[in-house]
Design an enzyme around this catalytic site. Structure first.
Site, PDB file in Angstrom:
ATOM      1  CB  SER A   1      -0.951  -0.044   1.199  1.00  0.00           C
ATOM      2  OG  SER A   1      -1.992   0.892   1.049  1.00  0.00           O
TER       3      SER A   1
ATOM      4  CG  ASP B   1      -3.729  -1.964  -0.117  1.00  0.00           C
ATOM      5  OD1 ASP B   1      -2.970  -2.695   0.530  1.00  0.00           O
ATOM      6  OD2 ASP B   1      -3.705  -0.723  -0.054  1.00  0.00           O
TER       7      ASP B   1
END
Length: 741
Positions: A100, A417
């Site tokens: 991320s 993610d």
């Protein structure tokens, strides 16, 4: 968010070696490009350790991990990298991996060739000058919208992530490989997970959920299925490339890697707010009854989608560049025609307002034109570009090698993610993907800073992967007032140094205040240069105050080179065999109890392939392991030879693991070679088997009829003993000892 689309058949008949083609391929162990880069990096690591007064014969594998955490993680991770570079620690690192927000930092680091000089000032300037070019980013979003696999990720990447980071990266991931291949920078790994496999992750922590990106490949490390990174997003059929698409840029990948907060409705609200801030500040004006609040904006965008032509995007681009552009009126007329057929969906009142704007465009005041732009922005939010891309199903996505319907029956991959699984990419530096000896994990998460340790420990326990054991009561106690660093170690496996961003060492009793000041969803427009500087300071401080601890742990793992704690090979090999549906694995372990250094291993395979690499050096008083396995699509076994070269004599280990045990037996051989190994290895192999070597060459052979057997071979100064067995997997346990005088 898509890698493959189209009906993809069985890959079993189309296995290729990494880097040799653009097709889908299976690969177990490290791929050759990564292997070569890591080998180059090893020499740089040894040089760096020497500068830090740490002696090592073999470079330990040290990995630095960065967690997710949005813009907070992006800035803090850059601070960590900068401080490690300044202290000379980063040069001793083999892998950099991120999830991320940390992937945003890593892409910036590699895009700048690892140069951190002036990084802090440049970063603060970005936010002080509010440096972000809306028009340029919008143009990128428009270009992306013309692709067949366009999705909300593109929009999120170009118009949200780039605004948060104040950075537009037009290069692609493959372009950063030069410094990596030369060993000048650590090997980077960017994490994602398969969104369609999230239920499996939540219930069973399934390893195949994890997906990785490197400068060379993209794919699933747990099942060994990859495509070259330059073909990520292209179309494949039956494992073959059928239509090549241009490699996506880093902006798009940053949007994919950093999409944990990308819940569809949340993204819509966030994007709407960002757009309004671009043109007018936090409160929208009344434009054709446009909503004033975030909730109202969400309701507005929840209305039926209109089929707005791409001319709307072209119009917006032209308007932003020059409100007096004479082509704008032509574009408005084209838009009017497109919307005419859908006025019942678009709204009669709004449609007639558009007609009026077209007719009176040259007489409209600048303020009215600005209102018109805002209205177009709202229209853009509701076009066909917004929904997630199609996820239709097809048959045999991976093929018969993977007996999993979810992996076989999809036309698209839905990647998201990795923070939605574990907010730190531990699985990508642990077996079966890789095997780090020392892990420096920097946690920039919101909330409990020990959660990633807890989740990783659970994951590793499920699969028998060595990882330090942690107690729940201990983790809860630590989380109340976290220290800057926790050192975790077990009997085997990696040593883990876990760093918390906000802790009692750098924040005192104000940890909660610091956390609130840097909330994950905090828009970049609220990041002042002072906030950026403070975040860089505390992240750098965590490295600086723990420098001695880091050096101490580096020294410990460096002192164990050649005998570093490793995963139980039976577990590792058993897992690999199960997942590629291969058997006939041979594991070789060599213990060197002499004072001789054997190095530069060579191997020849008549059938099969390398699974776990032999280390480059077999040092005195050390033990190494490696393994070979049959090809998954082959009806042949594993047959080959491993040679370690000494100063004057060389060790050769030969093995033959048949495909059909009913027809053939397992065979092993040892050989001592006294002449230089410069000939074709196939000829060396044949000469040993057929007894055609030089008179000085010594050979011992054994055909395994019982579960276990032994071999012995003597030279002038040492003795080689080997124990062979076929329990679970075929093994050859070799000990080289000094001959008693």
């Amino acid at each position: 968010m898509y890698w493959l689309w189209g009906s993809v058949g069985s890959l079993d008949a189309h296995l290729t070696k990494p880097g040799w083609s653009s097709d889908v391929y299976f690969a177990t162990g490290l791929q050759k490009e990564e292997k070569a880069a890591v080998n180059k990096r090893s020499s740089k690591v040894l040089e760096a350790l020497q500068k830090l007064n740490i002696q090592a014969d073999q470079a330990p594998v040290i990995a630095v991990l960065g967690s997710g955490g949005g813009l907070r993680a992006h800035i803090a991770c850059l601070g960590v990298l900068s401080e490690m570079k300044e202290l000379g620690l980063l040069d001793a690192v083999t892998y950099l991996a991120g999830v991320s927000g940390s992937t945003w930092a890593l892409s910036s680091f590699y895009n700048n060739n690892g140069n951190m000089e002036g990084m802090e000032e440049e970063l603060k300037q970005r936010y002080e000058e509010n440096r972000w070019h809306f028009g340029e980013n919008l143009e990128k979003a428009i270009q992306a919208s013309k692709k067949k696999n366009y999705s909300l990720t593109d929009f999120w990447a170009y118009l949200v992530v780039s605004r948060q980071t104040r950075e537009l990266q037009n290069s692609n991931l493959s372009s950063i490989k030069k410094h990596v291949e030369e060993g000048l920078l650590p090997y980077p790994i960017f994490a994602a997970i398969d969104g369609d496999l999230q239920p499996d992750w939540r219930t069973r922590k399934t390893r195949k959920s994890w997906f990785e990106f490197t400068p060379h490949h993209a794919g699933y490390p747990a099942i060994g299925a990859y495509v070259p990174i330059t073909q990520f997003g292209s179309r494949f059929k039956n494992g073959k490339l059928v239509r090549s698409e241009p490699e996506g840029d880093l902006n798009y990948l940053r949007g994919l890697w950093g999409s944990a907060i990308a819940d569809r409705e949340e993204i819509k609200k966030f994007i709407c707010g960002e757009y309004l801030r671009v043109t007018q500040g936090p409160e929208p004006r009344d434009i054709l009854s446009a909503p004033r609040s975030a909730a109202g904006a969400a309701a507005y965008m929840g209305a039926p989608e209109t089929q707005v032509d791409e001319v709307l995007l072209d119009l917006m681009m032209a308007f932003l560049k020059d409100q007096n552009d004479p082509s704008i009126k032509d574009k408005l007329q084209a838009l009017q025609q497109v919307l005419g057929a859908e006025r019942d969906v678009f709204g009669e009142q709004k449609y007639f307002w558009l007609i009026e704007a077209v007719q009176n465009w040259n007489e409209i005041s600048p303020k009215e034109k600005e209102q018109f732009l805002e209205y177009l922005l709202y229209c853009f939010m509701r076009t066909k570009a917004l929904p997630l891309g199609p996820r239709s199903r097809a048959t045999n996505w991976i093929g018969s090698n993977i007996t999993d319907e979810a992996m076989q029956s999809r036309e698209f991959l839905h990647l998201v993610d990795a923070g939605l699984a574990i907010n730190t990419p531990y699985p990508l530096v642990l077996p079966p993907a890789r095997e780090a000896h020392l892990i420096l994990s920097f946690d920039f998460s919101a909330g409990d800073p020990l959660e990633t340790v807890r989740t990783t420990a659970d994951y590793c326990q499920r699969y028998g992967i060595p990882f330090p054991q942690v107690r729940e009561d201990q983790l809860k106690e630590w989380a109340k007032a976290p220290e800057s660093c926790y050192i975790l170690r077990g009997e085997t496996g990696p040593v883990v140094m876990h760093f918390t961003l906000f802790n009692k060492n750098n924040c005192g009793d104000d940890i909660d205040t610091w956390r609130k000041k840097y909330e994950t969803m905090k828009p970049s427009c609220f990041y002042t240069p002072e906030l950026v500087a403070d975040l860089l300071r505390v992240s750098r401080e965590n490295v600086r105050i723990n420098k001695d601890n880091i050096l101490s742990e580096m020294r410990k793992v460096a002192g164990k080179t050649g005998n570093l704690p490793r995963m139980n090979k039976e577990d590792f090999l058993g897992y690999s065999v199960q997942n590629v549906q291969s058997s006939r694995t041979v594991e070789i372990k060599i213990s060197n109890n002499t004072d001789i250094i054997f190095k530069e291993p060579l191997h020849y395979l008549r059938s099969g392939h390398l699974l776990v690499d032999p280390p480059p050096v077999l040092s005195p008083k050390s033990t190494i392991s490696c393994s070979f396995v049959k090809k998954s699509s082959s009806f042949q076994g594993t047959v080959g030879m491993l040679i370690y070269q000494g100063p004057s004599v060389h060790l050769a280990l030969l093995f033959s693991i048949p495909f059909n045990y009913a027809l053939h037996r397992i065979k092993f051989a040892l050989a001592i070679i006294t002449e230089p190994v410069s000939r074709d290895l196939e000829s060396v192999f044949d000469d040993i088997i057929q007894g055609n070597g030089s008179p000085e060459q010594k050979v011992a052979k054994y055909e395994l009829q019982l579960p276990q057997g032994t071999l012995k071979l003597e030279h002038d100064s040492f003795i080689i003993r080997a124990t062979m067995s076929n329990i679970h997997v075929a093994k050859m346990d070799v000990v080289v000892e000094t001959k008693a005088v």
